[in-house]
Design an enzyme around this catalytic site. Sequence first.
Site, PDB file in Angstrom:
ATOM      1  N   CYS A  93       0.837  -1.201   0.000  1.00  0.00           N
ATOM      2  CA  CYS A  93       0.000   0.000   0.000  1.00  0.00           C
ATOM      3  C   CYS A  93       0.873   1.252   0.000  1.00  0.00           C
ATOM      4  O   CYS A  93       1.669   1.448   0.926  1.00  0.00           O
ATOM      5  CB  CYS A  93      -0.921   0.009   1.217  1.00  0.00           C
ATOM      6  SG  CYS A  93      -1.846   1.551   1.408  1.00  0.00           S
ATOM      7  N   LYS A 125     -11.108  -7.705   4.724  1.00  0.00           N
ATOM      8  CA  LYS A 125     -10.596  -7.069   5.937  1.00  0.00           C
ATOM      9  C   LYS A 125     -11.116  -7.754   7.193  1.00  0.00           C
ATOM     10  O   LYS A 125     -12.287  -8.147   7.258  1.00  0.00           O
ATOM     11  CB  LYS A 125     -11.012  -5.593   5.953  1.00  0.00           C
ATOM     12  CG  LYS A 125     -10.505  -4.811   4.751  1.00  0.00           C
ATOM     13  CD  LYS A 125     -11.110  -3.425   4.667  1.00  0.00           C
ATOM     14  CE  LYS A 125     -10.674  -2.716   3.397  1.00  0.00           C
ATOM     15  NZ  LYS A 125     -11.283  -1.388   3.247  1.00  0.00           N
TER      16      LYS A 125
END
Length: 239
Positions: free
Chosen positions: A30, A57
């Site tokens: 990320c 998630k």
Amino acid sequence: MPSERAMKTGSARPPPPGPGKLRLYSMRFCPYAQRTRLFLAAKGIEFETININLKDKPEWLFEKAPLGKVPVLEKDGKIVYESLVCNEYLDGIYPDKGVTPSDPLEKARQSMVLALWDAKVIGFYYKLMTGKEDERPALGKQFLDGLQFIEKALTQPFFSGNKAGALDYNLWPWFERLCMLKPIGVELSVDKFPQLTAWMERMLQLPEVKACYFSPEAHAQFGKSWMAGSPDYDIGLEE
């Protein structure tokens, strides 16, 4: 309980970090989380990492960060999220070796360059990654035209002066990923971007950048899995 492997839906909630310990919730590829890893490396701060699967998630992530994004910092029961907020917070709680400018005018200048980046560049980067092939020539031109604003803002060896600072670290993750645009015909040339290409070479020599760096091959492998809809967050990790 540091975790290199990405925790996902159904993963057990990790216990809180010990007293005085700093924890970073991250994702290895990320760029926003890399901003904060660069700050941590530049400041020499000890921390533990828990990586997150951003496609599936873990449920408890939303209790820590309602937006469900990384980076997230946790220390002594306090939670901070969003990359720029995290980075300024780190300079506040670890004031030694400050990275964020203390001068109000310089801080404002760096914020304005980031505003240009957000308005003129970053959206076209992601459109290039996901757009249709016949859209890419126009998108590539818009992307490179936007980068000219960033080229003109670089008047010293680094965006922060004679040494790297907040703006350099906050921009770098996407420059590290420019290799992902090369296969579709978009790259920075030395003649059109002399300042940025020289800056990239200088950045690659910094210990903090090396500590957070992934090779073009690793980025390409992750990008391919991401584009296919099944991102491999654990590329390069041993079973």
